[in-house]
Design an enzyme around this catalytic site. Structure first.
Site, PDB file in Angstrom:
ATOM      1  CE  LYS A  82      -2.198   4.866   6.156  1.00  0.00           C
ATOM      2  NZ  LYS A  82      -1.464   6.060   5.662  1.00  0.00           N
TER       3      LYS A  82
ATOM      4  CD  GLU B 158       5.899   6.904   3.059  1.00  0.00           C
ATOM      5  OE1 GLU B 158       5.368   8.033   3.055  1.00  0.00           O
ATOM      6  OE2 GLU B 158       5.373   5.904   3.613  1.00  0.00           O
TER       7      GLU B 158
ATOM      8  CG  PHE C 287      -3.896  -2.145  -2.816  1.00  0.00           C
ATOM      9  CD1 PHE C 287      -2.667  -2.063  -2.201  1.00  0.00           C
ATOM     10  CD2 PHE C 287      -4.851  -2.979  -2.244  1.00  0.00           C
ATOM     11  CE1 PHE C 287      -2.381  -2.787  -1.049  1.00  0.00           C
ATOM     12  CE2 PHE C 287      -4.579  -3.712  -1.098  1.00  0.00           C
ATOM     13  CZ  PHE C 287      -3.345  -3.618  -0.502  1.00  0.00           C
TER      14      PHE C 287
ATOM     15  CB  CYS D  88      -4.747   3.763   0.488  1.00  0.00           C
ATOM     16  SG  CYS D  88      -5.194   2.042   0.755  1.00  0.00           S
TER      17      CYS D  88
ATOM     18  CG  HIS E 153       0.963   5.130   2.487  1.00  0.00           C
ATOM     19  ND1 HIS E 153      -0.370   5.490   2.518  1.00  0.00           N
ATOM     20  CD2 HIS E 153       0.980   3.826   2.094  1.00  0.00           C
ATOM     21  CE1 HIS E 153      -1.118   4.461   2.142  1.00  0.00           C
ATOM     22  NE2 HIS E 153      -0.326   3.443   1.895  1.00  0.00           N
TER      23      HIS E 153
ATOM     24  CG  HIS F 212      -4.384   1.960   5.704  1.00  0.00           C
ATOM     25  ND1 HIS F 212      -4.856   3.146   5.202  1.00  0.00           N
ATOM     26  CD2 HIS F 212      -3.689   1.380   4.692  1.00  0.00           C
ATOM     27  CE1 HIS F 212      -4.467   3.277   3.950  1.00  0.00           C
ATOM     28  NE2 HIS F 212      -3.758   2.221   3.615  1.00  0.00           N
TER      29      HIS F 212
END
Length: 416
Positions: A337, A316, A403, A165, A305, A342
């Site tokens: 998002k 975060e 990831f 991502c 994110h 996403h």
């Protein structure tokens, strides 16, 4: 050596809440949800039955039938968004030195639908290996920048960054560095993804990564909310034209913003889970600020994110509080998002565009769908909940994490 300044002179977007840059911005500022029941395949047996698909996208509007059959959707999206960005930039393609124009693109997966289709067709057959001759060139992630360069004759650096991502944020940072080191005058950068497929939804469901809020899809992406239960898969593309400042100024280009710096780091912790204390996230934001020569107290907005996962959102925000200290409550923090879902490898690109447009218009888009306070989140933080907020944004940061523990952060400044 003295690094060259790098600016953004063109934008293109193909998203679940708008199929052009301007339509995307309208969706962002109005808090529009792009989530709805999936239309691409039968979801009866799937745990999650919704996603943020593109609306009203028809490949025949952009490609003839023969050409469209040679392109996976992720590659189509790359061409459509990059064409918009190139047109928006006003570049004269007959006059520029095409050896000094690169294409650096991000894709976390690439042609997943193509791979899925070919394997399913083979499994349904008699065992004879009858594969489409375009199977491999449709599937490989690097075909997107390859096709962009072939279409326009760009002969500079050309490749795809793959870091889940964080892919398109990585691409943007690479583009920044190629220009400021003097290797390119212009780089077409961004990312695209088309993972709303049987395999994509099934795979993420198997990981328990997706929201299963089937009774209310439009509210399923709910970053920072106490009831969040996973991310919503999206698709689309975002493209940015990065250009050396003097090159842009000499041709009288419109300049959206300066790309002041970028940061990278790794969590080195887990395949899919973030470090609970956000150590890698702290480091990537610190690296970005240092690279940009910007003090923490100068940052006005952070597009996080913010995927709407129980662990990721908290980690975060903890990291933001640590990096920015007493200034953290003064920052407009948001997660777009909540509206787009996403977009995986394309997330960094469309979220960078959101940050740039927030600077241009003096409006920070909202984090929608927030109804319940999470006790694990610092209540002093301004998460720009449910409604857009007016703000003179002079410095904006965009975070993307992937990831494998890949972290990328990009910082934009109003040009001065």
């Amino acid at each position: 050596m003295e690094l060259k300044r790098v600016v953004v002179t063109g934008l293109g977007a193909l998203t679940p809440i708008g199929n052009t840059k301007d339509a995307y911005w309208e969706g962002l500022k109005n808090g529009k949800s792009g989530c709805a029941p999936i239309t691409y395949f039968d979801t009866e047996k799937f745990k999650t039955k919704f996603a943020c698909e593109l609306k009203g996208y028809d490949p025949n509007d952009f490609f003839d039938r023969k050409e469209a059959r040679k392109l996976d959707r992720f590659a189509q999206y790359a061409l459509v968004s990059s064409d918009e960005a190139i047109a928006d930039s006003g570049l004269d393609l007959e006059q520029i030195d095409k050896f000094r124009v690169g294409v650096i693109w991000g894709a976390g997966i690439g042609g997943l639908e193509t791979f899925q289709t070919e394997v399913l067709n083979f499994a349904a057959g008699d065992g004879t290996p009858r594969f489409n001759p375009f199977f491999i060139p449709k599937m490989i992630a690097d075909i997107a920048p390859g096709n962009i360069s072939i279409k326009h004759g760009f002969m500079g650096p050309n490749y795809t960054t793959v870091s889940a991502c964080a892919s398109s944020a990585n691409a943007l940072i690479d583009a920044l560095n190629y220009i400021r080191l003097g290797h390119c005058d212009v780089v077409v950068t961004g990312g695209s993804e088309a993972a709303v497929t049987i395999a994509g939804m099934g795979g993420f469901n198997a990981m328990h990564a997706l929201s299963t809020r089937n009774e209310s899809p439009e509210t399923a992406s709910r970053p920072f909310d106490a009831t969040r239960d996973g991310f919503v898969l999206g698709e689309g593309a975002g493209a940015l034209i990065l250009e050396e400042y003097e090159h842009a100024k000499a041709r009288g280009a419109k300049i959206y913003a300066e790309v002041a710096g970028g940061g990278l780091s790794s969590d080195a912790y887990h395949m899919t889970a973030p470090h609970p204390d956000g150590i890698g996230v702290v480091r990537v934001m610190e690296n970005c600020l240092r690279d940009a020569g910007v003090k923490p107290e100068e940052v006005d907005a952070i597009n996080t994110h913010g995927t709407s996962t129980p662990l990721g959102d908290v980690a975060e925000l903890k990291a933001i509080s640590k990096v920015f200290g007493n200034h953290a409550p003064n920052i407009n923090i948001n997660s777009t998002k909540s509206m787009t879902g996403h977009l995986l490898g394309a997330a960094g690109a469309i979220e960078a565009i959101a940050s740039i447009l927030a600077m241009e218009h003096g409006i920070v888009p909202p984090t929608i769908n927030h109804t319940e306070v999470d006790e694990n989140i610092d209540p002093s933080l301004n998460l720009t909940l449910n409604k857009a907020q007016k703000r003179d944004v002079r410095v904006a940061m965009s975070n993307t994490f992937g990831f494998g523990g890949h972290n990328a952060c990009v910082l934009f400044k109003k040009i001065s």
